[in-house]
Design a protein around this motif. Structure first.
Motif, PDB file in Angstrom:
ATOM      1  N   MET A 198      -7.046 -31.463  12.097  1.00 43.29           N
ATOM      2  CA  MET A 198      -5.666 -31.902  11.970  1.00 43.29           C
ATOM      3  C   MET A 198      -5.298 -32.775  13.159  1.00 43.29           C
ATOM      4  SD  MET A 198      -2.219 -29.612  11.518  1.00 43.29           S
ATOM      5  CE  MET A 198      -0.651 -30.416  11.171  1.00 43.29           C
ATOM      6  N   ARG A 199      -4.474 -33.763  12.920  1.00 40.79           N
ATOM      7  CA  ARG A 199      -4.047 -34.666  13.997  1.00 40.79           C
ATOM      8  C   ARG A 199      -2.868 -34.014  14.712  1.00 40.79           C
ATOM      9  NH1 ARG A 199      -0.486 -39.274  14.288  1.00 40.79           N
ATOM     10  NH2 ARG A 199      -1.245 -40.839  15.754  1.00 40.79           N
ATOM     11  N   HIS A 200      -3.162 -33.183  15.694  1.00 37.40           N
ATOM     12  CA  HIS A 200      -2.104 -32.454  16.372  1.00 37.40           C
ATOM     13  C   HIS A 200      -1.834 -33.061  17.741  1.00 37.40           C
ATOM     14  CE1 HIS A 200      -5.137 -30.544  18.910  1.00 37.40           C
ATOM     15  NE2 HIS A 200      -5.785 -30.181  17.816  1.00 37.40           N
ATOM     16  N   PRO A 201      -0.614 -32.918  18.252  1.00 36.32           N
ATOM     17  CA  PRO A 201      -0.299 -33.441  19.574  1.00 36.32           C
ATOM     18  C   PRO A 201      -0.845 -32.539  20.655  1.00 36.32           C
ATOM     19  CG  PRO A 201       1.585 -32.285  18.684  1.00 36.32           C
ATOM     20  CD  PRO A 201       0.543 -32.292  17.605  1.00 36.32           C
ATOM     21  N   PRO A 202      -0.958 -33.049  21.901  1.00 39.42           N
ATOM     22  CA  PRO A 202      -1.341 -32.168  23.002  1.00 39.42           C
ATOM     23  C   PRO A 202      -0.365 -31.009  23.098  1.00 39.42           C
ATOM     24  CG  PRO A 202      -1.389 -34.474  23.699  1.00 39.42           C
ATOM     25  CD  PRO A 202      -0.745 -34.438  22.339  1.00 39.42           C
ATOM     26  N   ARG A 203      -0.890 -29.802  23.254  1.00 38.97           N
ATOM     27  CA  ARG A 203      -0.051 -28.614  23.219  1.00 38.97           C
ATOM     28  C   ARG A 203       0.139 -28.050  24.621  1.00 38.97           C
ATOM     29  NH1 ARG A 203       0.578 -27.171  17.957  1.00 38.97           N
ATOM     30  NH2 ARG A 203      -0.814 -28.203  16.511  1.00 38.97           N
ATOM     31  N   SER A 204       0.677 -28.875  25.529  1.00 36.32           N
ATOM     32  CA  SER A 204       0.823 -28.445  26.906  1.00 36.32           C
ATOM     33  C   SER A 204       1.738 -27.243  27.036  1.00 36.32           C
ATOM     34  CB  SER A 204       1.369 -29.599  27.760  1.00 36.32           C
ATOM     35  OG  SER A 204       0.491 -30.702  27.708  1.00 36.32           O
ATOM     36  N   GLU A 208      -1.344 -26.084   5.279  1.00 27.92           N
ATOM     37  CA  GLU A 208      -0.012 -26.532   4.894  1.00 27.92           C
ATOM     38  C   GLU A 208       0.980 -26.138   5.979  1.00 27.92           C
ATOM     39  OE1 GLU A 208       1.904 -24.068   1.631  1.00 27.92           O
ATOM     40  OE2 GLU A 208      -0.184 -23.433   1.398  1.00 27.92           O
ATOM     41  N   ASN A 209       2.052 -26.889   6.056  1.00 24.57           N
ATOM     42  CA  ASN A 209       3.034 -26.676   7.118  1.00 24.57           C
ATOM     43  C   ASN A 209       4.271 -25.930   6.617  1.00 24.57           C
ATOM     44  OD1 ASN A 209       4.168 -28.652   5.545  1.00 24.57           O
ATOM     45  ND2 ASN A 209       4.540 -30.112   7.205  1.00 24.57           N
ATOM     46  N   THR A 210       4.093 -25.116   5.586  1.00 26.42           N
ATOM     47  CA  THR A 210       5.223 -24.385   5.011  1.00 26.42           C
ATOM     48  C   THR A 210       5.278 -22.939   5.471  1.00 26.42           C
ATOM     49  OG1 THR A 210       3.950 -23.661   3.086  1.00 26.42           O
ATOM     50  CG2 THR A 210       5.042 -25.809   2.931  1.00 26.42           C
ATOM     51  N   CYS A 211       4.288 -22.508   6.258  1.00 22.42           N
ATOM     52  CA  CYS A 211       4.135 -21.094   6.659  1.00 22.42           C
ATOM     53  C   CYS A 211       3.905 -20.198   5.444  1.00 22.42           C
ATOM     54  CB  CYS A 211       5.346 -20.609   7.468  1.00 22.42           C
ATOM     55  SG  CYS A 211       5.498 -21.410   9.081  1.00 22.42           S
ATOM     56  N   ALA A 212       3.468 -20.791   4.350  1.00 24.98           N
ATOM     57  CA  ALA A 212       3.100 -20.035   3.149  1.00 24.98           C
ATOM     58  C   ALA A 212       1.714 -20.519   2.725  1.00 24.98           C
ATOM     59  CB  ALA A 212       4.129 -20.246   2.047  1.00 24.98           C
ATOM     60  N   HIS A 213       1.227 -20.061   1.574  1.00 28.41           N
ATOM     61  CA  HIS A 213      -0.125 -20.454   1.184  1.00 28.41           C
ATOM     62  C   HIS A 213      -0.220 -20.921  -0.269  1.00 28.41           C
ATOM     63  CE1 HIS A 213      -0.606 -16.467  -0.775  1.00 28.41           C
ATOM     64  NE2 HIS A 213      -0.045 -15.959   0.313  1.00 28.41           N
ATOM     65  N   GLY A 214       0.889 -21.335  -0.846  1.00 23.99           N
ATOM     66  CA  GLY A 214       0.847 -21.818  -2.221  1.00 23.99           C
ATOM     67  C   GLY A 214      -0.032 -23.038  -2.391  1.00 23.99           C
ATOM     68  N   PHE A 215       0.037 -23.994  -1.432  1.00 22.82           N
ATOM     69  CA  PHE A 215      -0.771 -25.204  -1.542  1.00 22.82           C
ATOM     70  C   PHE A 215      -2.248 -24.910  -1.331  1.00 22.82           C
ATOM     71  CE2 PHE A 215      -2.856 -28.854   0.516  1.00 22.82           C
ATOM     72  CZ  PHE A 215      -2.796 -29.758  -0.535  1.00 22.82           C
ATOM     73  N   SER A 253       4.746 -25.665  13.460  1.00 18.22           N
ATOM     74  CA  SER A 253       4.388 -26.821  14.282  1.00 18.22           C
ATOM     75  C   SER A 253       2.945 -27.244  14.042  1.00 18.22           C
ATOM     76  CB  SER A 253       4.594 -26.500  15.766  1.00 18.22           C
ATOM     77  OG  SER A 253       3.717 -25.472  16.185  1.00 18.22           O
ATOM     78  N   GLY A 254       2.184 -26.427  13.378  1.00 20.68           N
ATOM     79  CA  GLY A 254       0.801 -26.705  13.053  1.00 20.68           C
ATOM     80  C   GLY A 254       0.241 -25.485  12.361  1.00 20.68           C
ATOM     81  N   PRO A 255      -0.325 -25.623  11.170  1.00 23.49           N
ATOM     82  CA  PRO A 255      -0.745 -24.451  10.395  1.00 23.49           C
ATOM     83  C   PRO A 255      -1.581 -23.472  11.218  1.00 23.49           C
ATOM     84  CG  PRO A 255      -1.004 -26.439   9.105  1.00 23.49           C
ATOM     85  CD  PRO A 255      -0.631 -26.878  10.486  1.00 23.49           C
ATOM     86  N   SER A 256      -1.075 -22.287  11.428  1.00 29.62           N
ATOM     87  CA  SER A 256      -1.728 -21.278  12.243  1.00 29.62           C
ATOM     88  C   SER A 256      -2.035 -20.062  11.381  1.00 29.62           C
ATOM     89  CB  SER A 256      -0.822 -20.876  13.411  1.00 29.62           C
ATOM     90  OG  SER A 256      -1.423 -19.886  14.202  1.00 29.62           O
TER      91      SER A 256
END
Length: 491
Positions: free
Chosen positions: A1-7, A429-436, A463-466
């Motif tokens: 995933m193209r995530h930003p630096p997570r400082s 997915e960024n919905t905090c669910a898992h339907g997709f 902020s990023g699928p965890s």
């Protein structure tokens, strides 16, 4: 995933596991310890260049500064190095301490690395001197003391490509179903450590307990090569050792490690730029010719004897964002060089395949397409040549991607999967669910294809699928979908 630096997240990260190696003096035939010992190794080699390393151990009185000298036997020429000030006059090479590593106590060791050119032969130097004292004098070869292997829950299978399937040594088809373990791409370059959270045996076992059989491990090329922009405790030999240890733990639990180049060198400020920094501090549109081939040559040289390890060339190429021409973008992807809209010299996927195969490594190689690996529409037309015949297509899909529907998968993925193994290296997915991801897994399950969820880190899922909220494997609501699905598929 193209995530930003997570400082911000990193400041609260848990303890980082670093691997320390014991200093083992070499004993001479007469039972005396040499004044100094030097271990020299070629850690990667390609057509006209190689990567080397030296480990110097001081067995005499403590030193406040040190200088190692040796002579090449052939036309080798050091071009750059790290963890020491490297120079060369004729065939004589000198590596002098940096300001921060000049103290070398009795029994203490220091490691440094370099890149060099060669032709004809690459014979190792025979004589090494530390501050003028000859090392390894009268030394006998010694067997390193045995290390305690991580607890094993089963051996990871050696893999190769057969038609459009991954198979083990016995020819049984294998799917890679698992998770990503992010951290190795950003912690080191941001100066916080090597891993984001624990990667000890208990943490790896928690992944295996989800019935995962694969773990994708994103890496940073500047950290692996130990460039001067990275703190030495988090780069070079320390970084490589930490990766090797994690790979061993993953394999001990019967899971396939996928080593992947995530963040790389090269300044890009065009469309969809992740950062303006030339260094490997964010996702770039393509790997760079300056360091990426050296990175893969070294990684391949390190793991070429381990056919269980899989190599994922580059996280998410997006040269299509730098040019409006799809043809130019796909040519850039395959061939590299001077690409429209990208200011640095690009290493194409063919360059990286060639760097890996030049080491003799026959490991399975994954190559993602355009649009952050979400576009495989012309993958087969521009597929790189692999003399080992062990090439797989990599695909990433999230609910917010362009190709995120069954109709797109049917039209663009199915034709690729008919020719080569298809591995969805990242789904999420960024919905905090898992339907997709449920839909993604069904489509891939119906075709016996591979997929790995992003990501096994305790981040805020919005902020990023965890996948997890704790490293004991406690899932988020999103992660529960992948966990329950893998357990239902598992034996």
């Amino acid at each position: 995933m193209r995530h930003p630096p997570r400082s911000v997240l990193l400041a609260a990260a848990g303890a980082v596991a670093l691997v320390a190696s014991a200093v083992v003096p070499v004993v001479s035939a007469q039972g005396a310890t040499p004044a100094c010992t030097v271990e020299y190794a070629v850690t990667g080699q390609w057509a006209d260049g190689f990567q080397g390393s030296v480990k110097v151990t001081n067995n005499q009185a403590a030193l406040t500064s040190w200088k190692l000298t040796f002579d090449f036997a052939g036309p080798q020429k050091v071009t750059q190095g790290w963890n020491a000030k490297w120079s060369q006059s004729g065939t004589t090479v000198t590596a002098a301490n940096e300001s921060w590593n000049g103290t070398l106590g009795t029994g203490a060791g220091v490691s440094a690395g370099f890149l060099a050119s060669w032709s004809g032969s690459n014979t190792a130097p025979a004589v090494f001197k530390l501050n003028g004292t000859t090392c390894n004098v009268d030394a006998e070869p010694t067997t390193p003391p045995p290390t305690t292997p991580p607890p094993s829950g089963g051996a990871a299978p050696a893999l190769h490509v057969s038609g459009n399937e991954l198979v083990d040594a016995g020819g049984t088809p294998r799917r890679l179903l698992g998770v990503n373990r992010s951290g190795g791409e950003f912690m080191c370059v941001q100066g916080y450590g090597i891993w984001d959270g624990p990667v000890d045996d208990a943490a790896v076992k928690a992944i295996a307990d989800w019935k995962a059989d694969a773990v994708r491990i994103p890496l940073n090329e500047e950290c692996w090569l130990g460039l001067s922009t990275v703190k030495p405790e988090y780069g070079g030999a320390n970084y490589i050792d930490a990766v090797k240890q994690l790979v061993s733990r993953v394999e001990a639990h019967g899971m396939t490690p996928i080593l992947e180049l995530h963040w790389s060198y090269g300044q890009y400020t065009g469309n969809s730029a992740g950062c303006p920094d030339v260094h490997a501090t964010c996702q770039k549109p393509m790997p760079d010719m300056q360091y990426s081939p050296s990175f893969w040559s070294s990684v391949a040289g390190t793991f070429k004897g381990d056919q269980a390890a899989v190599f994922d060339l580059f996280n998410e190429p997006y040269p299509d964002r730098a040019t409006s021409s799809a043809t130019d973008a796909w040519k850039c992807w395959r061939d590299g060089g001077t690409c429209p809209g990208i200011s640095y010299e690009v290493a194409g996927v063919q360059d990286l395949v060639d760097s890996i195969r030049a080491t003799g490594a026959k490991n399975v190689i994954m190559a993602g397409g355009l649009a952050y690996s979400n576009d495989l529409s012309q993958w087969t037309a521009y597929k790189p040549t692999d003399p080992a015949g062990n090439l797989a297509a990599a695909y990433h899909v999230y609910n917010f991607n362009s190709c995120s529907s069954e109709s797109c998968w049917n039209s663009t993925l199915a034709p690729v999967a008919a020719h080569v193994p298809l591995i969805a290296g990242e789904i999420g997915e960024n919905t905090c669910a898992h339907g997709f991801v449920d839909r993604v897994m069904k489509w891939f399950d119906d075709r016996d294809l591979s997929y790995l969820g992003w990501t096994w880190n305790t981040w805020d899922c919005s902020s990023g699928p965890s996948l997890i909220s704790a490293y004991d494997g406690t899932p988020t609501a999103y992660g529960a979908g992948l966990r329950d699905h893998l357990r239902a598929l598992g034996p």
